[in-house]
Every structure is written in C-alpha cells, then in structure tokens.
Motif scaffolding. Structure first.
Motif, PDB file in Angstrom:
ATOM      1  N   ALA A  50       2.096  -0.894   0.834  1.00 46.73           N
ATOM      2  CA  ALA A  50       1.132  -1.994   0.872  1.00 46.73           C
ATOM      3  C   ALA A  50      -0.168  -1.545   1.530  1.00 46.73           C
ATOM      4  O   ALA A  50      -1.262  -1.902   1.073  1.00 46.73           O
ATOM      5  CB  ALA A  50       1.723  -3.190   1.629  1.00 46.73           C
ATOM      6  N   ASN A  51      -0.063  -0.738   2.593  1.00 39.06           N
ATOM      7  CA  ASN A  51      -1.271  -0.196   3.220  1.00 39.06           C
ATOM      8  C   ASN A  51      -2.010   0.738   2.274  1.00 39.06           C
ATOM      9  O   ASN A  51      -3.249   0.799   2.277  1.00 39.06           O
ATOM     10  CB  ASN A  51      -0.902   0.540   4.516  1.00 39.06           C
ATOM     11  N   GLU A  52      -1.261   1.485   1.451  1.00 41.65           N
ATOM     12  CA  GLU A  52      -1.900   2.345   0.453  1.00 41.65           C
ATOM     13  C   GLU A  52      -2.655   1.499  -0.568  1.00 41.65           C
ATOM     14  O   GLU A  52      -3.727   1.887  -1.035  1.00 41.65           O
ATOM     15  CB  GLU A  52      -0.850   3.214  -0.233  1.00 41.65           C
ATOM     16  N   CYS A  53      -2.102   0.327  -0.902  1.00 42.87           N
ATOM     17  CA  CYS A  53      -2.795  -0.591  -1.812  1.00 42.87           C
ATOM     18  C   CYS A  53      -4.088  -1.099  -1.184  1.00 42.87           C
ATOM     19  O   CYS A  53      -5.113  -1.243  -1.863  1.00 42.87           O
ATOM     20  CB  CYS A  53      -1.891  -1.761  -2.176  1.00 42.87           C
ATOM     21  N   LEU A  54      -4.041  -1.388   0.141  1.00 40.84           N
ATOM     22  CA  LEU A  54      -5.256  -1.823   0.831  1.00 40.84           C
ATOM     23  C   LEU A  54      -6.340  -0.761   0.754  1.00 40.84           C
ATOM     24  O   LEU A  54      -7.516  -1.056   0.521  1.00 40.84           O
ATOM     25  CB  LEU A  54      -4.943  -2.130   2.301  1.00 40.84           C
ATOM     26  N   VAL A  55      -5.931   0.500   0.942  1.00 37.18           N
ATOM     27  CA  VAL A  55      -6.892   1.600   0.859  1.00 37.18           C
ATOM     28  C   VAL A  55      -7.462   1.691  -0.551  1.00 37.18           C
ATOM     29  O   VAL A  55      -8.677   1.829  -0.742  1.00 37.18           O
ATOM     30  CB  VAL A  55      -6.213   2.932   1.258  1.00 37.18           C
ATOM     31  N   ASP A  56      -6.595   1.603  -1.550  1.00 33.27           N
ATOM     32  CA  ASP A  56      -7.046   1.679  -2.941  1.00 33.27           C
ATOM     33  C   ASP A  56      -8.032   0.570  -3.267  1.00 33.27           C
ATOM     34  O   ASP A  56      -8.966   0.752  -4.049  1.00 33.27           O
ATOM     35  CB  ASP A  56      -5.850   1.601  -3.898  1.00 33.27           C
ATOM     36  N   ASP A  57      -7.814  -0.623  -2.676  1.00 31.88           N
ATOM     37  CA  ASP A  57      -8.685  -1.769  -2.948  1.00 31.88           C
ATOM     38  C   ASP A  57      -9.920  -1.792  -2.048  1.00 31.88           C
ATOM     39  O   ASP A  57     -10.772  -2.670  -2.200  1.00 31.88           O
ATOM     40  CB  ASP A  57      -7.906  -3.075  -2.755  1.00 31.88           C
ATOM     41  N   GLY A  58     -10.003  -0.862  -1.086  1.00 29.77           N
ATOM     42  CA  GLY A  58     -11.137  -0.830  -0.173  1.00 29.77           C
ATOM     43  C   GLY A  58     -11.170  -1.990   0.800  1.00 29.77           C
ATOM     44  O   GLY A  58     -12.241  -2.395   1.266  1.00 29.77           O
ATOM     45  N   LEU A  59      -9.997  -2.521   1.145  1.00 30.68           N
ATOM     46  CA  LEU A  59      -9.931  -3.712   2.001  1.00 30.68           C
ATOM     47  C   LEU A  59      -9.320  -3.425   3.374  1.00 30.68           C
ATOM     48  O   LEU A  59      -9.074  -4.354   4.139  1.00 30.68           O
ATOM     49  CB  LEU A  59      -9.106  -4.807   1.310  1.00 30.68           C
ATOM     50  N   PHE A 111       0.276  -9.242  -1.320  1.00 33.45           N
ATOM     51  CA  PHE A 111       1.197  -8.161  -0.967  1.00 33.45           C
ATOM     52  C   PHE A 111       0.473  -7.064  -0.185  1.00 33.45           C
ATOM     53  O   PHE A 111       0.978  -6.587   0.841  1.00 33.45           O
ATOM     54  CB  PHE A 111       1.815  -7.561  -2.228  1.00 33.45           C
ATOM     55  N   ALA A 112      -0.699  -6.668  -0.638  1.00 34.73           N
ATOM     56  CA  ALA A 112      -1.445  -5.618   0.053  1.00 34.73           C
ATOM     57  C   ALA A 112      -1.813  -6.040   1.466  1.00 34.73           C
ATOM     58  O   ALA A 112      -1.706  -5.254   2.421  1.00 34.73           O
ATOM     59  CB  ALA A 112      -2.700  -5.262  -0.743  1.00 34.73           C
TER      60      ALA A 112
END
Length: 589
Positions: free
Chosen positions: A435-444, A375-376
């Motif tokens: 989803a982009n915020e999730c990418l940032v949170d995951d460092g990806l 999803f991210a």
C-alpha cells in the motif's frame, strides 16, 4: 458426422455422439434435429440453403419443406429456453438458415466416450500446517453443495483445494478441476464450466467440481455456478477466490495464514521451526539449499522474519528460497526493498505468483478508483486503526463520507483488509508495504504522511492527555497508539521537515510515566536529531542495562540496534511492528 466439438454459451454440441449439453446436462433433442444443428454450427456465420440441409440430413428421402421448419422450430425453442438472451438461428428469406453465436468455439479434439473421472493434478510437495483446515473444509463440503475457500493473496487457497481434491479422489469421488485465471468474459466462464460438466456426463453418483481463481470473473462465475447447481442436483462445487461469490447456498471458509507464534529461548531454534509457518520455512529452505544449518540461524532474526511474513505461505516459500537464506540479517535487508524482492524462483509458478508484489497487484487491479485510493492511504497506519482514524487521515478530496464503511467492507471482502473489531481494521505487514508502494506510485506519500503525523502527534495525543488526570490511564491510552505515534514522530523529525511538530510531541511524551523501553525509543530519536539527550530521557539512554529485565526490551533492541537497516529504515521499522503491540505493551508496563 463431424469429428469435433462445438461450444457456444452454456451449450456443448458433440456431433460424433449426437448429443447436445446445456450447463453439463444432456438435452432431449432428436437425432434429426441434432444433425441439423451440427450442420449449421459447422458452417458458423454462413448461410446454409434448404436444399443442402435436406441433402445432408435426409439424403435418401423426399422431405416436405414444412418438415424442416418443424425441426428448426424445435431447435430454436430448446436453445431459447436455455439461453433466452441470444437468437442463434436466423432465417435468411429465400436462401436458408444462418447459425451465429458471439462466443462460438470449435475444438477439433473429439470427446472421449467415457467420462473422465479425475483430472485434479497430483501435489508434488506435502501440505504443511493445514490439517485442521482440511478437516474443516471437508466438513463444509458435507453440509453444502457450494463451498468457497476465501483468503488473501498467497495464503494457499489453491494448494488447499488441490489437497482436498486428492483426498476426495482417493475416497472414490468423481473430480474435475478447472482454472478460471484467464477467464475475463461471461462467455469464457460459461464455456469452461460447460466443457467440464459435459465431459463427465454427471449421473446419480455425482461430481465434485473444483473451480480455482474465481475472483478473475467473480460476478459472472456466481451466476454460472448457481445455474449449474440448479440444473445438476448431484453436482458439488468447491471454489477458491479472494472474495466470496455470494451465490445462493454458498458456505464461505475463510482461510487464515499459518501460525507463527511460539515460545522459544536463545539457542533453541527448534521451537520456532516447530510452528506451522516455521515448518514450511524449514521444508522450503532445505529444498532450496540442503546444506543450510538451521542450528546456526539466529532465533531472534528468524522470529523477526516470520513476524514480517505473518504466516503467508507464498511469502515464506519466496523467502526460504532466497540466496541469503544462510544470513537472515542480509535477507531482512533484502526484504526491506519492497514486496517485489520476495521472488518465487519456481519456473512453473503461476504468473500471478512470480513475486509477492504481483500476487497483491492481481487483487488491486480489480478495485475501482475509490477503493484503490483508500487502500493506498491505509498503508500509512503502522498498526490497527479505526474507521474514525481513517476519516481523519484520508485525503479530504476523496470525499469518503458516508461511503467510507462500505469501502472498508469491500476491502475486507476482497481479503485485502482484516477486520479486528466492530470498527477496527489492520493490514498485514506485506500488504501494508505494498500500500505504501502504491502511495509512492501515486505521488501521495508526503501529503498522506503529513495528515497522519498531524492527527496522531497533535489531535490524538492532545485528546488523550486532556481526557484524564490519572497518569496510569493516560499512559495506557498512549500505548494503544504507540506504533503510529513513533512512526509519525520519525516522519516529522527526519523526513517531513517538521521538527517543531516532532519536538512538541516529544516534549509532551517525555513528561508522561512511560515504560523504559518507550523512553529509550524516544531517547534514540533525540540523540539522532541533536546529538544529545534531553534531561527527562537521559537516565534511560545512560542506563540501558537497568531496562534489560523488562519483558519488552527485546523490541527496543530490535528497534535501536539489531535492525539491519539503521536510521534509513526507521519508518519501515515502525511499520513492521507487531499489529497487536498495544496489548503486549500494556502487559509490559
């Protein structure tokens, strides 16, 4: 007799009425046996001696020991038939009997003798733009006993179900409303259903039970719902959930966002406000600020706002109540800060609806690790994408492989992803931002955007150019991925420190017969990068008036000058592009 109610598993025992219910259905248990069970339940977890049971149930009689054992046996048989997984009455040798249930609950509030016909709360505001949905759901209820309203976070499932409950009540139907938001165990789900069904003592007239927020424990709810329907032939259930229950006989109604598309011209904002989404925006904005002058709002900016919100009622309500409602440019700037900026100012709002980030996060927490990772990564796509493109961009270590399609199907079922074709999908704009915020949170973020840029600027673009010698055909194919191309280009030039990759793609694109509005976007990127315009693009940059008659030029203005965010939002601006822009772009060529 005890002035209280005992609940355990699918059972509800009302000692004051001498009645035992299982899944809302009255059980045939004799008076003496019911009193024995009530005594054991009142001393839950403790041993009750034979003598104490006899003294309480047969106070003035001489009772043979075998008589008590007969009643205990009949109680055990009934309980085991309805709940075979649990052994509730234990024999303690030479002492007596002990009643123990893992999900036991005692309520000191006695049950009313008459069934409560209607506990569905009244709506405090009108339902806007859902007339067709109301009629469709009512038609579904007429065809099946289990109807589930399924939709994305904030799309208005609960509000629609509430309205339908009011409609059915006015028609004389018996209604019960239950909220499963806090149910996180099978026992809790069973308890809530048993309480609701027992309270109404379902008769031949029937009952419509509205079960809200079934996604909180969707697996357990599916089993309980199916059992309740089998045991109560006159019961109907209207459920709301972010994913289907997949119970036997279920009719699924997919609730779509409110429509926001409309035709309008400069100065005629009423055309926009007459759409369902615009109408909700007007009503909520007026409720928050009765002095707002809608005639002074910029129609182009309002259209941009409604396109960003994509008809999501919760998002519209949050935006309409924002302090910047009189300055749409400032409001758009506020919303660029993320989904958490869409705040619900209603103090009594459900905890999951305090802002759009929380609303979407409620669904994300129910994903397993592979689903959440995928999803991210999907947030990197600027527009509609295919499963093959996901395979190209997804992290190699994710090892999606043969599990990719099931993962995509699961995200579609959970209303986080929209399937637009056999193998094509899209995220709503707000979901994409999250989803982009999730990418940032995951460092990806950096790694995922680099794979996205390399795929679209090298492999996808190269494949299109090599696929045909017909310029019109090449141009048409480029326009189908234009949103992702421009997003990848901006990342390479301004954020990914890969100017060589960006310049190579620019060089190839500048030799194509692209529409003027596309060339103007490229010219803007080059001017930003080097302070000059390369010759193939100079004519467009120097003569923007020549493009002003182009039907797509409004989008160019939004991209280059009207955006309130400037260069820092170039990637975000691309992510806000119309998901169906490829169709509009082709029509503009």
């Amino acid at each position: 007799m005890y002035n209280c109610t005992f609940s355990f598993g699918p059972f509800v025992l009302c000692p004051d009425r001498g009645v035992l219910y299982a899944n809302g259905k009255k059980q045939d248990l004799g008076d003496r046996a019911t009193r024995v069970l009530a005594l054991l339940a009142a001393n839950h977890g403790e041993v009750v001696s034979h003598a104490d049971i006899v003294a309480a149930v047969w106070p003035k009689s001489v009772v043979e020991p075998n008589n008590l054992r007969v009643h205990i046996t009949s109680i055990r048989k009934l309980l085991r038939e309805r709940d075979p997984q649990n052994s509730l009455i234990l024999n303690v040798p030479r002492q007596g009997y002990r009643f123990h249930a893992r999900d036991f609950a005692r309520s000191d509030k006695p049950r009313a003798l008459e069934p409560q016909q209607y506990n569905c709360p009244s709506a405090l505001s009108p339902l806007i733009g859902r007339n067709e949905d109301v009629q469709d759901v009512l038609a579904h209820i007429g065809k099946g006993r289990l109807v589930t309203i399924v939709g994305a976070p904030g799309v208005g499932k609960s509000r629609l179900a509430l309205h339908i409950g009011n409609v059915l009540s006015q028609q004389g139907a018996m209604i019960r409303w239950i909220d499963l938001y806090e149910c996180n165990t099978p026992q809790h789900v069973r308890h809530v259903f048993s309480e609701a069904l027992q309270a109404n003592a379902i008769g031949e007239s029937g009952l419509t039970l509205i079960a809200d927020n079934c996604e909180a424990a969707v697996h357990d709810t599916a089993f309980v719902v199916e059992e309740a329907l089998k045991e109560n032939p006159s019961l109907r259930i209207l459920a709301t959930s972010r994913e289907p229950l997949y119970s036997e006989g279920e009719l699924i109604y997919r609730l779509k966002p409110l429509s926001w598309q409309g035709t309008f011209s400069q100065g005629q904002i009423d055309d926009l406000l007459s759409t369902p989404a615009g109408g909700l925006f007007r009503q909520r904005a007026y409720a928050a600020d009765s002095f707002v002058d809608f005639d002074k709002l910029d129609p182009l900016l309002l259209q941009e706002l409604l396109e960003l919100l994509e008809g999501n009622p919760l998002a519209i309500e949050c935006a309409a109540a924002a302090p910047e409602i009189r300055d749409l440019r400032a409001l758009l700037c506020r919303l660029s800060k993320g989904t958490a900026s869409l705040v619900n100012r209603r103090r009594t709002a459900s905890p999951r609806h305090t802002n759009m980030r929380v609303a979407i996060e409620w669904s994300i927490k129910r994903l397993d690790d592979p689903e959440r990772a995928l999803f991210a990564e999907l947030g990197v796509f600027a527009s509609t994408f295919s499963s093959s493109e996901v395979n190209e961009v997804a992290a190699p270590e994710s090892n999606h492989g043969s599990t990719l399609l099931p993962l995509l199907d699961s995200l579609v079922a959970k209303s986080l992803l929209e399937q637009t074709g056999a193998t094509t999908y899209r995220l709503s704009k707000l979901t994409r931002i999250f989803a982009n915020e999730c990418l940032v949170d995951d460092g990806l973020t950096l790694a995922t955007q680099r794979r996205h840029a390399c795929y679209f600027l090298v492999r996808a673009l190269g494949k299109i150019i090599a696929s045909s010698v017909e310029e019109d055909r090449i141009t048409a194919q480029i326009l189908t991925i234009w949103a992702d191309l421009t997003q990848a280009l901006h990342w390479a030039l301004f954020h990914g420190n890969d100017v060589e990759l960006g310049e190579s793609a620019l060089s190839q694109l500048s030799r194509r017969h692209l529409p003027d509005w596309c060339l103007l976007q490229l010219a803007s990127a080059v001017k930003e990068l080097k302070g000059q315009v390369c010759p193939p693009l100079r004519r467009v940059a120097e003569e923007p008036r020549r493009c002003s008659t182009n039907g797509a030029f409004g989008e160019v203005i939004a991209f280059t000058s009207r955006s309130p965010l400037g260069r820092e939002s170039s990637v975000a601006s691309a992510s806000y592009s119309d998901p169906h822009s490829s169709a509009k772009n082709q029509s503009a060529v």
